[in-house]
Structure formats: structure tokens, C-alpha cells
Design a protein around this motif. Structure first.
Motif, mmCIF file in Angstrom:
data_model
loop_
_atom_site.group_PDB
_atom_site.id
_atom_site.type_symbol
_atom_site.label_atom_id
_atom_site.label_comp_id
_atom_site.label_asym_id
_atom_site.label_seq_id
_atom_site.Cartn_x
_atom_site.Cartn_y
_atom_site.Cartn_z
ATOM 1 N N GLY A 54 21.818 -81.486 9.996
ATOM 2 C CA GLY A 54 21.208 -80.186 9.728
ATOM 3 C C GLY A 54 19.779 -80.309 9.218
ATOM 4 N N VAL A 55 19.523 -81.304 8.376
ATOM 5 C CA VAL A 55 18.169 -81.549 7.867
ATOM 6 C C VAL A 55 17.235 -81.892 9.032
ATOM 7 N N LEU A 56 17.700 -82.741 9.945
ATOM 8 C CA LEU A 56 16.879 -83.128 11.099
ATOM 9 C C LEU A 56 16.611 -81.929 11.999
ATOM 10 N N SER A 61 12.888 -77.773 13.940
ATOM 11 C CA SER A 61 12.642 -76.348 14.141
ATOM 12 C C SER A 61 11.361 -75.915 13.441
ATOM 13 N N ARG A 62 11.188 -76.341 12.196
ATOM 14 C CA ARG A 62 9.975 -75.973 11.451
ATOM 15 C C ARG A 62 8.728 -76.555 12.115
ATOM 16 N N PHE A 63 8.840 -77.785 12.608
ATOM 17 C CA PHE A 63 7.703 -78.395 13.301
ATOM 18 C C PHE A 63 7.367 -77.617 14.575
ATOM 19 N N ARG A 64 8.386 -77.278 15.358
ATOM 20 C CA ARG A 64 8.159 -76.573 16.617
ATOM 21 C C ARG A 64 7.618 -75.162 16.377
ATOM 22 N N GLU A 65 7.932 -74.579 15.216
ATOM 23 C CA GLU A 65 7.418 -73.249 14.871
ATOM 24 C C GLU A 65 6.020 -73.320 14.257
ATOM 25 N N GLY A 66 5.491 -74.528 14.108
ATOM 26 C CA GLY A 66 4.150 -74.681 13.559
ATOM 27 C C GLY A 66 4.092 -74.680 12.045
ATOM 28 N N ILE A 150 2.383 -82.838 22.844
ATOM 29 C CA ILE A 150 3.254 -82.861 21.664
ATOM 30 C C ILE A 150 4.366 -81.819 21.820
ATOM 31 N N ARG A 151 4.004 -80.622 22.263
ATOM 32 C CA ARG A 151 5.007 -79.562 22.439
ATOM 33 C C ARG A 151 6.050 -79.957 23.477
ATOM 34 N N ARG A 152 5.581 -80.513 24.618
ATOM 35 C CA ARG A 152 6.535 -80.937 25.661
ATOM 36 C C ARG A 152 7.460 -82.041 25.143
ATOM 37 N N ALA A 153 6.895 -82.980 24.394
ATOM 38 C CA ALA A 153 7.720 -84.064 23.839
ATOM 39 C C ALA A 153 8.720 -83.514 22.820
ATOM 40 N N ALA A 154 8.293 -82.552 22.013
ATOM 41 C CA ALA A 154 9.200 -81.935 21.036
ATOM 42 C C ALA A 154 10.309 -81.157 21.735
ATOM 43 N N ASP A 155 9.955 -80.451 22.805
ATOM 44 C CA ASP A 155 10.960 -79.707 23.571
ATOM 45 C C ASP A 155 11.975 -80.661 24.202
ATOM 46 N N GLY A 156 11.478 -81.749 24.766
ATOM 47 C CA GLY A 156 12.374 -82.736 25.379
ATOM 48 C C GLY A 156 13.290 -83.379 24.356
ATOM 49 N N TYR A 157 12.709 -83.721 23.218
ATOM 50 C CA TYR A 157 13.529 -84.298 22.156
ATOM 51 C C TYR A 157 14.589 -83.292 21.694
ATOM 52 N N ALA A 158 14.220 -82.025 21.572
ATOM 53 C CA ALA A 158 15.153 -80.999 21.093
ATOM 54 C C ALA A 158 16.385 -80.907 21.989
#
Length: 194
Positions: A54-56, A61-66, A150-158
Motif C-alpha cells: 500500500g505504501v508503494l 500514485s502521488r508521484f504520477r499526480e505530480g 518519465i510519465r510513460r515509464a511510470a504508466d508502464g510500471y503502474a
């Protein structure tokens, strides 16, 4: 793999595997005298995986929301993800090599359930490898300035993270539903795990 055993579609183990759970429902576990130190430690480990997962998820989520800058996110996220994955891998090795064989020998009617759980472990291990690859990609992009990359990598990781953590949460519940009632019925000492 059938719908009843698939980690992503099942809603629990089949009724024929949960005969002990009907005798020892979750709400009775804490007060049961046979819930010994090993079982309590094991349940605490599971709750630790739920909490750290849950922490991860929250940090991502907070990172992806800026709400977190890339450097701060990376510094917070990387060591916790490493801890989560490393402890999860070690936990599953102990279960597969030590506990599951003991439990299967003690109650052969649950063998199919332990086979399902072992299959989960294999699938979760594959997902761990996918998460490592996509996390490394994301963390690598955090060093750069290309916000789209960065956004694409974050989306892929998500996507990979959701598959791992979602499957893990289902697996933890099912594992507990199979194992804890057996421990309550037989006792840790007689099972040879106390």
C-alpha cells in the motif's frame, strides 16, 4: 488454468478446499488457543506485505499526480520496493520448501489448494521479474529531464505493479484461509511447526 485457480480472476479458493475455514472462520482466529507464535509471526509478515504494498502504491500514485518530484520519489521508492520484493521472494521460498510440504502431509484433502498456492508463487515470481525490469526503467528515466518519458515509464510500471500487488493480495487471503484453520485444528506442535 481454470477460472477457479487463476490468480487474476478467482474470488477465493473453492468451497471443497475451505471446509476447515467454515469450522474456524477468520473472526475466531485471534482468540483461538492454537494460534501460536509461528502463525502470529506469519500473519504479521503477510500484513507487512499488505502495508508495504500500500505504501508503494500510494507513493506511485502521488508521484504520477505530480505531488512528488522525481528525485524525492526515487529516493523514497527504490529502497522500499527492493525490501518488498526481496522479503517476498524469501518468504515464498520458505513456504514452498518447508511449510507447504508439512501442511500437505498433515491434511491431504488440502493438497490441491497448496498446488494452487505454489502456482501462485510461480506467477508472482514472474511478476516480480517484470516489476524489477519496469522499475529499473522508471528509475533510470527519473535521472533525465524528459517528462513524457518519465510519465510513460511510470504508466508502464503502474501496470506491472498493479498486476503483482493485486495478485499478491488475493494470494495472501487464500493462503491464510487454507493454512490458519489447519493450524487451529491441529496445533503448531503436532504439525511440527511450533
Amino acid at each position: 488454468m481454470s477460472h477457479q485457480t487463476d490468480l487474476d480472476t478467482r474470488t477465493g479458493l473453492s468451497d471443497e478446499l475451505l471446509f476447515l475455514l467454515r469450522q474456524y472462520p477468520r473472526q475466531a482466529w485471534d482468540a483461538h488457543p492454537n494460534l501460536g507464535g509461528m502463525a502470529r509471526f506469519w500473519l504479521d509478515r503477510h500484513n507487512g506485505f499488505r502495508q508495504l504494498g500500500g505504501v508503494l502504491e500510494d507513493a506511485l500514485s502521488r508521484f504520477r499526480e505530480g505531488e512528488m518530484e522525481p528525485h524525492a520519489f526515487g529516493a523514497f521508492f527504490a529502497p522500499r520496493l527492493q525490501q518488498f520484493l526481496s522479503e517476498l521472494h524469501h518468504h515464498h521460498m520458505i513456504e514452498d520448501q518447508h511449510y507447504f510440504p508439512v501442511f500437505m502431509a498433515a491434511e491431504t484433502r488440502l493438497t490441491r489448494g497448496f498446488e494452487v498456492l505454489e502456482g501462485d508463487h510461480e506467477m508472482i515470481h514472474t511478476r516480480i521479474e517484470q516489476v524489477i525490469a519496469s522499475a529499473n526503467g522508471l528509475l533510470g528515466h527519473l535521472q533525465g529531464t524528459d517528462r513524457d518519458a518519465i510519465r510513460r515509464a511510470a504508466d508502464g510500471y503502474a501496470v506491472d505493479s498493479d498486476r503483482l500487488i493485486g495478485g499478491l493480495m488475493r494470494h495472501l487471503d487464500d493462503e491464510e484461509d487454507l493454512i490458519v484453520p489447519l493450524i487451529l485444528e491441529r496445533g503448531e506442535g503436532p504439525l511440527g511447526i511450533g
